[in-house]
Design a protein around this motif. Structure first.
Motif, PDB file in Angstrom:
ATOM      1  N   SER A  62       0.821  -1.205   0.000  1.00 25.97           N
ATOM      2  CA  SER A  62       0.000   0.000   0.000  1.00 25.97           C
ATOM      3  C   SER A  62       0.855   1.256   0.000  1.00 25.97           C
ATOM      4  N   ILE A  63       1.993   1.214   0.640  1.00 28.01           N
ATOM      5  CA  ILE A  63       2.852   2.384   0.707  1.00 28.01           C
ATOM      6  C   ILE A  63       4.268   1.972   0.325  1.00 28.01           C
ATOM      7  N   VAL A  64       4.861   2.682  -0.601  1.00 25.17           N
ATOM      8  CA  VAL A  64       6.239   2.420  -0.990  1.00 25.17           C
ATOM      9  C   VAL A  64       6.998   3.729  -0.944  1.00 25.17           C
ATOM     10  N   ASP A  65       8.292   3.656  -0.747  1.00 28.90           N
ATOM     11  CA  ASP A  65       9.041   4.898  -0.682  1.00 28.90           C
ATOM     12  C   ASP A  65      10.425   4.740  -1.281  1.00 28.90           C
ATOM     13  N   VAL A  66      10.936   5.851  -1.765  1.00 30.99           N
ATOM     14  CA  VAL A  66      12.292   5.956  -2.292  1.00 30.99           C
ATOM     15  C   VAL A  66      12.920   7.165  -1.616  1.00 30.99           C
ATOM     16  N   LYS A  67      14.085   7.000  -1.047  1.00 35.33           N
ATOM     17  CA  LYS A  67      14.772   8.119  -0.408  1.00 35.33           C
ATOM     18  C   LYS A  67      16.020   8.459  -1.207  1.00 35.33           C
ATOM     19  N   CYS A  68      16.235   9.745  -1.455  1.00 34.01           N
ATOM     20  CA  CYS A  68      17.415  10.163  -2.194  1.00 34.01           C
ATOM     21  C   CYS A  68      17.870  11.533  -1.713  1.00 34.01           C
ATOM     22  N   ARG A  69      19.091  11.907  -2.076  1.00 32.73           N
ATOM     23  CA  ARG A  69      19.666  13.169  -1.647  1.00 32.73           C
ATOM     24  C   ARG A  69      20.300  13.840  -2.847  1.00 32.73           C
ATOM     25  N   ASP A  70      20.118  15.167  -2.953  1.00 38.15           N
ATOM     26  CA  ASP A  70      20.695  15.867  -4.100  1.00 38.15           C
ATOM     27  C   ASP A  70      22.059  16.448  -3.744  1.00 38.15           C
ATOM     28  N   ALA A  71      22.647  17.150  -4.703  1.00 43.45           N
ATOM     29  CA  ALA A  71      24.009  17.656  -4.535  1.00 43.45           C
ATOM     30  C   ALA A  71      24.110  18.690  -3.417  1.00 43.45           C
ATOM     31  N   ARG A  72      22.989  19.348  -3.077  1.00 44.25           N
ATOM     32  CA  ARG A  72      22.998  20.349  -2.012  1.00 44.25           C
ATOM     33  C   ARG A  72      22.878  19.721  -0.634  1.00 44.25           C
ATOM     34  N   GLY A  73      22.579  18.424  -0.580  1.00 45.60           N
ATOM     35  CA  GLY A  73      22.393  17.753   0.695  1.00 45.60           C
ATOM     36  C   GLY A  73      20.950  17.607   1.101  1.00 45.60           C
ATOM     37  N   VAL A  74      20.008  18.166   0.321  1.00 45.14           N
ATOM     38  CA  VAL A  74      18.586  18.028   0.641  1.00 45.14           C
ATOM     39  C   VAL A  74      18.150  16.587   0.406  1.00 45.14           C
ATOM     40  N   THR A  75      17.439  16.031   1.365  1.00 46.52           N
ATOM     41  CA  THR A  75      16.936  14.658   1.244  1.00 46.52           C
ATOM     42  C   THR A  75      15.468  14.686   0.834  1.00 46.52           C
ATOM     43  N   TYR A  76      15.097  13.784  -0.067  1.00 48.65           N
ATOM     44  CA  TYR A  76      13.728  13.673  -0.554  1.00 48.65           C
ATOM     45  C   TYR A  76      13.182  12.296  -0.187  1.00 48.65           C
ATOM     46  N   VAL A  77      12.014  12.273   0.403  1.00 47.90           N
ATOM     47  CA  VAL A  77      11.313  11.027   0.708  1.00 47.90           C
ATOM     48  C   VAL A  77      10.126  10.963  -0.245  1.00 47.90           C
ATOM     49  N   VAL A  78      10.194  10.089  -1.234  1.00 50.69           N
ATOM     50  CA  VAL A  78       9.170  10.020  -2.283  1.00 50.69           C
ATOM     51  C   VAL A  78       8.316   8.780  -2.030  1.00 50.69           C
ATOM     52  N   GLU A  79       7.016   8.975  -1.880  1.00 45.94           N
ATOM     53  CA  GLU A  79       6.128   7.868  -1.534  1.00 45.94           C
ATOM     54  C   GLU A  79       4.948   7.781  -2.495  1.00 45.94           C
ATOM     55  N   MET A  80       4.464   6.564  -2.681  1.00 43.16           N
ATOM     56  CA  MET A  80       3.250   6.316  -3.444  1.00 43.16           C
ATOM     57  C   MET A  80       2.258   5.632  -2.513  1.00 43.16           C
ATOM     58  N   LEU A  81       1.063   6.179  -2.416  1.00 42.14           N
ATOM     59  CA  LEU A  81       0.019   5.568  -1.592  1.00 42.14           C
ATOM     60  C   LEU A  81      -1.199   5.326  -2.449  1.00 42.14           C
ATOM     61  N   VAL A  82      -1.634   4.076  -2.526  1.00 40.49           N
ATOM     62  CA  VAL A  82      -2.787   3.748  -3.357  1.00 40.49           C
ATOM     63  C   VAL A  82      -4.054   3.530  -2.535  1.00 40.49           C
TER      64      VAL A  82
END
Length: 299
Positions: free
Chosen positions: A64-84
């Protein structure tokens, strides 16, 4: 079973295949730039996937919930989730995940100035904030803290972005970057060819990565089982809601009967209370009608 041309990108297996793998890092960059609506000066050019997960065994899928975590060159972290599925406590879970990612940056001996911003991006296959009663939250909404008197924005270390797919206007072709991504997530599994509106990168690249002809037999079977697991959860959630409504209706009828008996001066015996507890909604309705008609509890 014949394979569709494209797999559903909303499933755990395909979502991670497209946006959580080293091979497709350009797609997560494009998705972030699109949903954050970044201009050329501020666009993300590269990301580092954090704690990369291997594609899980189907029995372990968080379907039901999946996530991908990544960080860009500035150090900002992104938590990307899909909820159906709109599960209980969803908003609290989103805030918890972002706050946990923020706190998790600080190791022993590190200082607070070393903390970087965290941005949570959540794609919902349901309306989280339906329009009505003077409220209208757009399909893509962005949230951060704001001072309540003067409206000054601040404390931007935690930010939240939501894309509510059902709010996409299906009456016309997608026109903006955000609309194209919404169209991709909503319609990919129903397409038989690459439509003109998605015929350029990064959308065509995402469709090609979701093309089922490129799946191995093992991957195809995993995708099917992931879809079945999702359907099972949908069914369980629907049943739970139906049961909840039924139980709520029955409890309301029992309370109505007790209130009516109190007004009529009928003292309920323990046997009558047990009888009432054993009745379903139809039986309770019939009992209520009898009491109203005869002003007494008679067989």
């Amino acid at each position: 079973m014949a394979r569709p041309v494209f797999a559903d990108p909303k499933t755990d297996f395909v979502f991670k295949r497209l946006f959580g793998s080293e091979e497709q890092k350009d797609l997560i960059v494009a998705l972030l730039n699109g949903l954050l609506e970044l201009d050329e000066t501020h666009r993300i050019v590269s990301v580092e996937l954090l704690a990369p997960e291997q594609r899980p065994a189907v029995a372990e899928l968080k379907h039901s919930i999946v996530d991908v975590k990544c960080r860009d060159a500035r150090g900002v972290t992104y938590v990307v989730e899909m909820l159906v599925l709109n599960v209980e406590g969803f908003e609290k879970r989103v805030v918890y995940n972002v706050a946990k990612a923020y706190v998790g940056q600080l190791g022993r001996g590190q200082l607070y100035p070393e903390l970087n911003d965290i941005i949570g991006i959540t794609i919902c296959d349901f309306e989280l904030w339906p329009s009505g009663e003077g409220r209208r939250v757009p399909m893509l909404s962005r949230w951060r803290m704001q001072e309540q008197h003067g409206g000054e924005r601040g404390l931007g270390q935690l930010q939240f972005v939501f894309l509510e797919l059902p709010k996409y206007d299906v009456s016309r072709p997608p026109q903006t970057v955000v609309e194209r991504w919404a169209y991709f997530f909503r319609e990919a599994e129903n397409l038989t060819m690459v439509p003109e509106v998605l015929a350029q990168p990064p959308y065509v690249d995402a469709l090609e990565a979701a093309r089922t002809a490129g799946f191995t037999e093992e991957e195809w079977e995993a995708y099917l089982r992931a879809g079945m697991a999702l359907q099972d959860e949908r069914g369980a959630l629907s049943l739970a809601r139906t049961e909840g409504r039924r139980e709520g209706q029955e409890e309301g009828l029992r309370q109505g009967i007790e209130a009516l008996c109190e007004v009529l001066g009928i003292a309920l015996t323990e046997a009558q209370r047990q009888e009432m507890a054993a009745l379903d909604a139809a039986g309770l309705s019939a009992l209520l009608a009898r009491i109203k008609a005869r002003q007494g509890w008679e067989p």
